[in-house]
Design a protein around this motif. Sequence first.
Motif, PDB file in Angstrom:
ATOM      1  N   ASP A 389      -2.454  11.932   0.420  1.00 48.74           N
ATOM      2  CA  ASP A 389      -1.835  11.962   1.849  1.00 48.74           C
ATOM      3  C   ASP A 389      -2.583  12.650   2.986  1.00 48.74           C
ATOM      4  OD1 ASP A 389       0.002  10.401   0.585  1.00 48.74           O
ATOM      5  OD2 ASP A 389       1.831  11.778   0.263  1.00 48.74           O
ATOM      6  N   ARG A 392      -5.228  10.646   3.992  1.00 48.41           N
ATOM      7  CA  ARG A 392      -4.856   9.852   4.962  1.00 48.41           C
ATOM      8  C   ARG A 392      -4.567  10.363   6.383  1.00 48.41           C
ATOM      9  NH1 ARG A 392      -4.262   6.999   8.493  1.00 48.41           N
ATOM     10  NH2 ARG A 392      -2.794   5.359   8.684  1.00 48.41           N
ATOM     11  N   ILE A 413      -3.826   2.838   1.908  1.00 47.54           N
ATOM     12  CA  ILE A 413      -3.690   3.376   0.603  1.00 47.54           C
ATOM     13  C   ILE A 413      -4.787   3.984  -0.097  1.00 47.54           C
ATOM     14  CG2 ILE A 413      -2.860   3.066  -1.970  1.00 47.54           C
ATOM     15  CD1 ILE A 413      -1.887  -0.108  -0.837  1.00 47.54           C
ATOM     16  N   SER A 415      -7.007   5.505  -2.619  1.00 45.59           N
ATOM     17  CA  SER A 415      -7.496   5.232  -4.060  1.00 45.59           C
ATOM     18  C   SER A 415      -8.900   5.600  -4.395  1.00 45.59           C
ATOM     19  CB  SER A 415      -6.855   3.917  -4.699  1.00 45.59           C
ATOM     20  OG  SER A 415      -7.667   2.947  -4.150  1.00 45.59           O
ATOM     21  N   ASN A 545      -8.793  -3.770  -3.180  1.00 44.37           N
ATOM     22  CA  ASN A 545      -8.017  -3.264  -2.367  1.00 44.37           C
ATOM     23  C   ASN A 545      -7.271  -3.992  -1.362  1.00 44.37           C
ATOM     24  OD1 ASN A 545      -8.458   0.214  -2.986  1.00 44.37           O
ATOM     25  ND2 ASN A 545     -10.122  -1.037  -3.452  1.00 44.37           N
ATOM     26  N   GLU A 551      -1.143  -3.660  -3.096  1.00 46.98           N
ATOM     27  CA  GLU A 551       0.125  -2.987  -2.146  1.00 46.98           C
ATOM     28  C   GLU A 551       1.112  -2.856  -3.291  1.00 46.98           C
ATOM     29  OE1 GLU A 551       1.658  -4.004   1.516  1.00 46.98           O
ATOM     30  OE2 GLU A 551      -0.436  -4.571   2.305  1.00 46.98           O
ATOM     31  N   ALA A 554       0.428  -0.310  -6.059  1.00 46.09           N
ATOM     32  CA  ALA A 554       0.332   0.957  -5.619  1.00 46.09           C
ATOM     33  C   ALA A 554       1.654   1.632  -5.402  1.00 46.09           C
ATOM     34  CB  ALA A 554      -0.525   1.037  -4.279  1.00 46.09           C
ATOM     35  N   ALA A 555       2.573   0.598  -4.893  1.00 48.37           N
ATOM     36  CA  ALA A 555       4.063   1.173  -4.641  1.00 48.37           C
ATOM     37  C   ALA A 555       4.516   1.723  -5.848  1.00 48.37           C
ATOM     38  CB  ALA A 555       4.635   0.091  -4.009  1.00 48.37           C
ATOM     39  N   LEU A 559       2.126   5.622  -4.985  1.00 44.68           N
ATOM     40  CA  LEU A 559       0.996   6.021  -3.623  1.00 44.68           C
ATOM     41  C   LEU A 559       1.231   5.485  -2.600  1.00 44.68           C
ATOM     42  CD1 LEU A 559      -2.339   4.699  -5.644  1.00 44.68           C
ATOM     43  CD2 LEU A 559      -1.338   7.052  -5.375  1.00 44.68           C
ATOM     44  N   ASN A 560       1.418   6.353  -1.336  1.00 45.20           N
ATOM     45  CA  ASN A 560       1.929   6.084  -0.024  1.00 45.20           C
ATOM     46  C   ASN A 560       1.036   5.162   0.556  1.00 45.20           C
ATOM     47  OD1 ASN A 560       4.218   7.464   0.316  1.00 45.20           O
ATOM     48  ND2 ASN A 560       2.870   9.247   0.158  1.00 45.20           N
ATOM     49  N   ASN A 561       1.601   4.055   1.372  1.00 45.14           N
ATOM     50  CA  ASN A 561       0.966   3.309   2.008  1.00 45.14           C
ATOM     51  C   ASN A 561       1.201   3.382   3.688  1.00 45.14           C
ATOM     52  OD1 ASN A 561      -0.397   0.969   3.105  1.00 45.14           O
ATOM     53  ND2 ASN A 561       0.776  -0.505   2.113  1.00 45.14           N
TER      54      ASN A 561
END
Length: 733
Positions: A389, A392, A413, A415, A545, A551, A554-555, A559-561
């Motif tokens: 995060d 990001r 996201i 990764s 990706n 998406e 990842a959720a 993992l944050n998006n």
Amino acid sequence: MTSHRFKATEQAQNRSRIDVKLPSEKVSDYFAQNVFTTDAMRRYLSQEAFESMMGSIHSGQKIDRSVADQIAAAMKEWAIGKGATSYCHWFQPLTGATAEKHDTFFTPLDSGRGIEAFSGDALVQQEPDGSSFPSGGLRATFEARGYTAWDPSSPAFIMMVGTSGKTLCIPTIFVSFTGDSLDYKAPLLKSQHLLETAAVDICNYFDRNVSKVVPTLGWEQEYFLVDEALFYARPDLMTSGRTLLGSPSVKGQQLEDHYFGSIPERVYAYMLDFETEAHKLGITIRTRHNEVAPGQYECAPVFSEANIAVDHNQLLMDLMDRVARRHKFRVLLHEKPFAGVNGSGKHNNWSMGTNTGKNLLSPGKTPKNNLRFLTFFINTIKAVNEYADLLRAAIASAGNDHRLGANEAPPAIISVFIGSTLTDVLDELEDKIKKGGKMDEMEKAELKLDIHNKIPDLLLDNTDRNRTSPFAFTGNKFEFRAVGSSANCGLAMTILNAIVAKQLTEFKDEVENLVKEGEKRDGAILRVLRRYISDSRRILFEGDNYSKEWEEEAARRGLNNVKTTPHALKFFITEKAEKVLVESGIYSHRELHARFDVWMEQYQRKIDIEAGTLADMVTTQVIPAAIKYQQIVAGAVRTSMDIGYTALDFQQELKLVKTLADHVNTLKKLTDAMETERTNAAKPDTAEERAIAYCEKVKPYFDQIRQHADALEEIVADDLWPLPKYRELFFVR
Ligand code: ADP
Ligand code: MG
């Protein structure tokens, strides 16, 4: 054609190439000629001063004031010999650009004559009137003073503006009266120091000769070029660096004929010119090529120590802009100048290098060196997993929002991609090491040999490329691809250094604890690494990706998006950020929160400028063009009725008039509504609230408005359309 657009296109078409005279045939003849290099220092400094400089550059030793006087005198002599008449402290305020305040060497004397002077005091510290630089409330106006302080680890250089007027530039940090950092450089230097301390300790497990580790950075700078005349005919490019309107060009990047294609002559001359200027400044530009989108290009240097690489990138962005003007171009460093074609990024290739010449992310030739490689490799992955995060947040900007989270390279996201060879190695490592219990010597030796046999000496040619990953291992370095093209990469580097430093410190503690409990060190290292692999699984992703599936996946992995800047910036004021950024001393609590405010404010202002520009263009250019055309069509309708003979089918003519009227009315409504929201969004007290209001209430109008304006562009008679079209921006040069 409206006169403005017509003239601009004509001007752009008629330009001829500006020839560049190279200083010499070999770059090595003039490379770094405008830099106060170690060589220059040796020539101009006394032995004492030279040693003091080296001590400061290599181990951060303090430079005595008396020695500073000598160094200043030597710098002045060198600079005047090169034709410099003034000096400046060069720094990187939170605006993201660079700043400089010039003073002439010339100092008047009582007698009415004068001398050229430059004292140690002037070298070491300056007090630019810093009250207009963003400070996030760190400086009340009554104490608006900011100070710049010399960073001896980055060499001084001479910048030439135009054909005369050379200035000696001293790289500096920028701090407030109260000592709070107000720039990108000071935290970067602190993060480098932290990383060095943490990494040297770990290196010593494998090699006692390592006494210094520096993070290395090699950036790849993407940019667009447009002709200056066309640039001036587009208010949006002038104020925001990106087009807010513009129907797609029928030919865009779909033929893939631009990527690595032959470079147009005018562009080539421009590249040669700024590269030459860059070389004189010691910037090791090496690579140039066309990029994917029409009018898009890239350049990259040979990597260097991160602090120097950041300075060089800042310097280069400035150079690129100045030199572009010489060639009647404008360089667009914005992350997304044009809708529908690729945006621009600045891949940050990052690794760590030792004083013994080793790249810590390069696999070794012996099992022991490969254990060292794996240690740094896995710790970096773990750090990214823990602090994704923050990475990001480090790349958040209004411009970069158009790339991250907008179905474009790389997603929001975070990764890590490592390729199949290393995936196998990690799988086996995790498998083979027992969860509890100690390993006997045989097992350890076997395992190490086993790993070694699986890692080829040269991973570079083995790493499969995944162009969609925001953070990819590429053989001997990690490539942080999500950094924006206009960003000061100092921030991304500061955060990356900080999280890896923190991770390495924890790693060391864990290993030492196991050793205290009686485990042999290599066994302890392997066991901790094994756990890190298990702990970091969720951050590893090898697939596409950009896909919808990722998406969702990842959720599921937690993992944050986070797709927009104001929300991403919030990670900077979490407890976790406090732990890794404040407890480590990289930022004080105040400094971190001040940055949060500054960047929120900056976001808000950028969106505000875009909204204002958009409203203006729609009101004064798009709507009038549509109305003019509507009058022509309506005239034709009337004539048709008079003479009973139609140019177009009568119904079609009427329909066209109506379509034009519909778009114009909707545009008017949308623009008014946006302007109301814009007024409201500016009201809240905190920068955070304003930024969020701009993001959620104002920005959504951009796309809606654009839809109607672009639809008009597609039907209004070409000669009435006032704004240079995408095809002209892309292909006229
Ligand atoms: P690409 O395939 O991504 O174009 P290159 O090999 O051309 O990769 O390298 C891209 C960038 O990576 C260059 O700027 C280069 O200097 C940089 N680079 C190479 N090795 C390192 C390293 N050890 N640390 C940091 N950057 C590096
Ligand atoms: Mg690359």
